[in-house]
Design an enzyme around this catalytic site. Sequence first.
Site, PDB file in Angstrom:
ATOM      1  CE  LYS A  11      31.179  -9.846  36.893  1.00  0.00           C
ATOM      2  NZ  LYS A  11      32.620 -10.051  36.543  1.00  0.00           N
ATOM      3  CE1 TYR A  51      31.728 -13.677  32.775  1.00  0.00           C
ATOM      4  CE2 TYR A  51      30.710 -14.959  34.514  1.00  0.00           C
ATOM      5  CZ  TYR A  51      31.156 -13.747  34.024  1.00  0.00           C
ATOM      6  OH  TYR A  51      31.012 -12.602  34.778  1.00  0.00           O
ATOM      7  CG  ASN A 114      35.116  -7.629  37.867  1.00  0.00           C
ATOM      8  OD1 ASN A 114      34.078  -8.275  38.027  1.00  0.00           O
ATOM      9  ND2 ASN A 114      35.801  -7.676  36.740  1.00  0.00           N
ATOM     10  CG  HIS A 117      28.676  -9.248  32.738  1.00  0.00           C
ATOM     11  ND1 HIS A 117      29.747  -9.775  32.050  1.00  0.00           N
ATOM     12  CD2 HIS A 117      27.669  -9.126  31.836  1.00  0.00           C
ATOM     13  CE1 HIS A 117      29.386  -9.972  30.782  1.00  0.00           C
ATOM     14  NE2 HIS A 117      28.134  -9.588  30.627  1.00  0.00           N
ATOM     15  CD  GLU A 128      26.749 -10.884  27.791  1.00  0.00           C
ATOM     16  OE1 GLU A 128      26.418  -9.760  28.229  1.00  0.00           O
ATOM     17  OE2 GLU A 128      27.930 -11.202  27.552  1.00  0.00           O
TER      18      GLU A 128
END
Length: 135
Positions: A11, A51, A114, A117, A128
């Site tokens: 990310k 998402y 975080n 992913h 995805e």
Amino acid sequence: MAHQKTFIMVKPDGVRRRLVGEVIARFEAKGLTLDRLEMVTPDEETAAVHYAEHRGKDFYFGLVDFVTSGPVVVMQWSGESAVSVARLMMGTTDPAAALPGTIRGDYGLDIQQNIVHGSDSPESAERELGIWFAS
Ligand code: IDP
Ligand code: MG
């Protein structure tokens, strides 16, 4: 168990913090295979599709803002049980609760930012990978 493909993204926070190499090194050392890799700055449409399951949640707009805030590194990894192995190595969603030894446990504290992913099932991985590697 089975040979699987999974979708992994470093990310924007992970890229900004120069953790791309660290993430790749961990998965390589584990024995997974890096099949595809690209750096891209996600547009809002792609982030929204990725998402979609979180639309309506209180963190959704913040999440889309965050993931479109700069370049990310998108990857396909494969190997035995690649989906669950990658999730285990990432640690739980909230880095403050993630175990030491995991990526989130070793490098983060923020539940939104975080670092990585990873697909949560083989079906999510297919979906995805289709979003991020359309060609
Ligand atoms: P996962 O990434 O571990 O699969 P999900 O529940 O699918 O976790 O959430 C997707 C992403 O949304 C998380 O990785 C994190 O960036 C963000 N997120 C999840 N829960 C929260 C929250 O409570 N506040 C802010 N962001 C969150
Ligand atoms: Mg998820």
